[in-house]
Design an enzyme around this catalytic site. Sequence first.
Site, PDB file in Angstrom:
ATOM      1  N   GLU A  89       0.817  -1.205   0.000  1.00  0.00           N
ATOM      2  CA  GLU A  89       0.000   0.000   0.000  1.00  0.00           C
ATOM      3  C   GLU A  89       0.851   1.255   0.000  1.00  0.00           C
ATOM      4  OE1 GLU A  89      -4.049  -0.879   2.232  1.00  0.00           O
ATOM      5  OE2 GLU A  89      -2.339  -1.464   3.427  1.00  0.00           O
ATOM      6  N   CYS A 102       3.508   8.429   1.031  1.00  0.00           N
ATOM      7  CA  CYS A 102       4.114   7.540   2.012  1.00  0.00           C
ATOM      8  C   CYS A 102       4.250   6.180   1.327  1.00  0.00           C
ATOM      9  CB  CYS A 102       3.188   7.467   3.230  1.00  0.00           C
ATOM     10  SG  CYS A 102       3.742   6.359   4.510  1.00  0.00           S
ATOM     11  N   CYS A 109       6.513  -6.844   7.519  1.00  0.00           N
ATOM     12  CA  CYS A 109       7.581  -6.233   8.311  1.00  0.00           C
ATOM     13  C   CYS A 109       7.941  -7.173   9.452  1.00  0.00           C
ATOM     14  CB  CYS A 109       7.118  -4.894   8.884  1.00  0.00           C
ATOM     15  SG  CYS A 109       8.398  -4.037   9.828  1.00  0.00           S
ATOM     16  N   CYS A 113       6.736  -4.293  16.178  1.00  0.00           N
ATOM     17  CA  CYS A 113       6.364  -3.285  17.180  1.00  0.00           C
ATOM     18  C   CYS A 113       4.955  -3.609  17.707  1.00  0.00           C
ATOM     19  CB  CYS A 113       6.393  -1.886  16.573  1.00  0.00           C
ATOM     20  SG  CYS A 113       8.056  -1.405  16.069  1.00  0.00           S
ATOM     21  N   CYS A 116       1.777  -1.715  16.252  1.00  0.00           N
ATOM     22  CA  CYS A 116       1.712  -1.403  14.818  1.00  0.00           C
ATOM     23  C   CYS A 116       1.002  -2.500  14.037  1.00  0.00           C
ATOM     24  CB  CYS A 116       3.122  -1.202  14.273  1.00  0.00           C
ATOM     25  SG  CYS A 116       3.183  -0.863  12.509  1.00  0.00           S
ATOM     26  N   CYS A 330      -1.111   6.810   9.591  1.00  0.00           N
ATOM     27  CA  CYS A 330       0.191   6.271   9.909  1.00  0.00           C
ATOM     28  C   CYS A 330       0.100   4.982  10.728  1.00  0.00           C
ATOM     29  CB  CYS A 330       0.871   7.347  10.712  1.00  0.00           C
ATOM     30  SG  CYS A 330       2.534   7.049  10.991  1.00  0.00           S
TER      31      CYS A 330
HETATM   32  N1  SAH Z   1       9.708   0.774  10.059  1.00  0.00           N
HETATM   33  C1  SAH Z   1       9.838   2.196   9.992  1.00  0.00           C
HETATM   34  C2  SAH Z   1       8.841   2.870   9.071  1.00  0.00           C
HETATM   35  C3  SAH Z   1       7.407   2.395   9.088  1.00  0.00           C
HETATM   36  S1  SAH Z   1       6.404   2.805  10.481  1.00  0.00           S
HETATM   37  C4  SAH Z   1       9.799   2.789  11.381  1.00  0.00           C
HETATM   38  O1  SAH Z   1       9.653   2.058  12.338  1.00  0.00           O
HETATM   39  O2  SAH Z   1       9.994   3.997  11.510  1.00  0.00           O
HETATM   40  C5  SAH Z   1       6.136   4.526  10.399  1.00  0.00           C
HETATM   41  C6  SAH Z   1       5.832   5.168  11.731  1.00  0.00           C
HETATM   42  O3  SAH Z   1       4.481   4.916  12.144  1.00  0.00           O
HETATM   43  C7  SAH Z   1       6.704   4.677  12.879  1.00  0.00           C
HETATM   44  O4  SAH Z   1       7.102   5.749  13.675  1.00  0.00           O
HETATM   45  C8  SAH Z   1       5.731   3.780  13.622  1.00  0.00           C
HETATM   46  O5  SAH Z   1       6.150   3.544  14.923  1.00  0.00           O
HETATM   47  C9  SAH Z   1       4.455   4.571  13.520  1.00  0.00           C
HETATM   48  N2  SAH Z   1       3.222   3.841  13.812  1.00  0.00           N
HETATM   49  C10 SAH Z   1       2.989   2.537  13.713  1.00  0.00           C
HETATM   50  N3  SAH Z   1       1.724   2.237  14.065  1.00  0.00           N
HETATM   51  C11 SAH Z   1       1.124   3.402  14.395  1.00  0.00           C
HETATM   52  C12 SAH Z   1      -0.182   3.753  14.803  1.00  0.00           C
HETATM   53  N4  SAH Z   1      -1.130   2.851  14.917  1.00  0.00           N
HETATM   54  N5  SAH Z   1      -0.439   5.057  15.046  1.00  0.00           N
HETATM   55  C13 SAH Z   1       0.515   5.978  14.871  1.00  0.00           C
HETATM   56  N6  SAH Z   1       1.764   5.716  14.465  1.00  0.00           N
HETATM   57  C14 SAH Z   1       2.078   4.435  14.233  1.00  0.00           C
END
Ligand code: SAH
Length: 339
Positions: A89, A102, A109, A113, A116, A330
Site C-alpha cells: 500500500e 508515504c 515487516c 512493534c 503497529c 500512519c
Molecule cells: N519501520 C519504519 C517505518 C514504518 S512505520 C519505522 O519504524 O519507523 C512509520 C511510523 O508509524 C513509525 O514511527 C511507527 O512507529 C508509527 N506507527 C505505527 N503504528 C502506528 C499507529 N497505529 N499510530 C501511529 N503511528 C504508528
Amino acid sequence: MSNLFNYTKEELEKYFLEIGEKKFRATQVYEWLYQKRVYDIDMFSNIKKEIREELKKQFNTDFISIVDRQDDLLTHKYLFKLKDNEYIEAVIMKHDYGVSICVSSEVGCNMGCAFCESGRLKKVRNLDVYEMVEQIILIEEDLKVRISSVVIMGIGEPLDNYDNVISFIKIINDAKALSIGARHITLSTCGIIPKIYELSKLPIQINLAISFHAPTDELRSKLMPVNKVYSITPLIQAIKDYLQVTSRRVTIEYVMLNNVNDSVMYANTLADLFKGMNIYVNLIPYNETNHLEFSRSSKKKINIFYDTLKKRGINVTVRKEFGSNIDAACGQLRGRKNI
Ligand code: SAH
C-alpha cells in the site's frame, strides 16, 4: 530480464559502456521513462534500433498494478498488486505546500512493534527498487499530480532493505528522473544502528526520522523488540554521530500511547536523553487499531507532554492527522487488508 526502473543512472551508464555505447544513452532512457513517461522501449526513437533490441533482451518495463483506491478529502490510499501476487500500500496526502506520498519498502515487516498493524503480516520479502519507484509513477498518472515529497514510512523497515531503498532514493532524487529534492525525502527507521552509520555517508542529504516511542530500555523493549538488539544508549550515540557527520537535524518520532509512554516523567526522561542535540520531537497521536491494548492519549495529555518538552528546551511538534477515516493513517496500512 530485469526491470528498467530498478536502475540508477550510474548503473545504466555502466551498462551502456559495457555494451560499447556512450553513457549519455542512460540519460536518454531516463528522459523517456521519467519525463516523457513512455515505457515501450520500441518507442525510444533517439536510440537506434540495434541498441533498442539489445535493451529489450536485458530489460522490461513491467508495472505493478493498482487494484484499489480509497479516497478521503485530502488523502488517497492505494492498494497495489505485485507480480508474485503480493500486495502493498501507499498513501497520498495533499498539503498546501504540495503532494506527499508515504511509500512501502517491504512486503510485511519483521520488526514486530507491539502497537503497529503493519507487523501483523511478517516480512515476506524486500521490495525491488522498481516496486518502490512505480508506486510514485502510477499514482502521479492516476491522480494527474506531481508528487513533491516522499516519506519512506509505509509498510516495512527501510533500513532492513538497505540497498534497494538507497537505489530508490538515488533514482527519485535524480534531476533527470523524478527530481525530488533530498530535503523532500524522509526515511523513517525503528533504529537499525549499523545502517544509520552507513546512511550518514550517503551523499544525498535526506531527512532521517527515528521511531523512538519510549525513553527507557525497559519500556522501549516491550514496545519495540528491535530495542533488545539496538538499545537506547548506542542509538543515541548513533544519532549524535549522524548529526556530527551530516549537520542535518534528526526527527524523533514519539507515538502517544495512553497510559503507556505519555507521563510527565517520560517526557522529562526523553528531554534528558536529547538535551542539547539538534533534533526535534514529533508527537504522533496514536491511530487506534486492532491492538486493543493500546489507545490514544488524550489531547490534554499530549499537550502536557508537549509543554514539558518545550520547557526543557526541546523542539517539539504534534503531527497533523491524515486519512484516519480510510484507515490510511500512519501505522494502519496492512498488506492484505482489503482482499
Ligand atoms: N519501520 C519504519 C517505518 C514504518 S512505520 C519505522 O519504524 O519507523 C512509520 C511510523 O508509524 C513509525 O514511527 C511507527 O512507529 C508509527 N506507527 C505505527 N503504528 C502506528 C499507529 N497505529 N499510530 C501511529 N503511528 C504508528
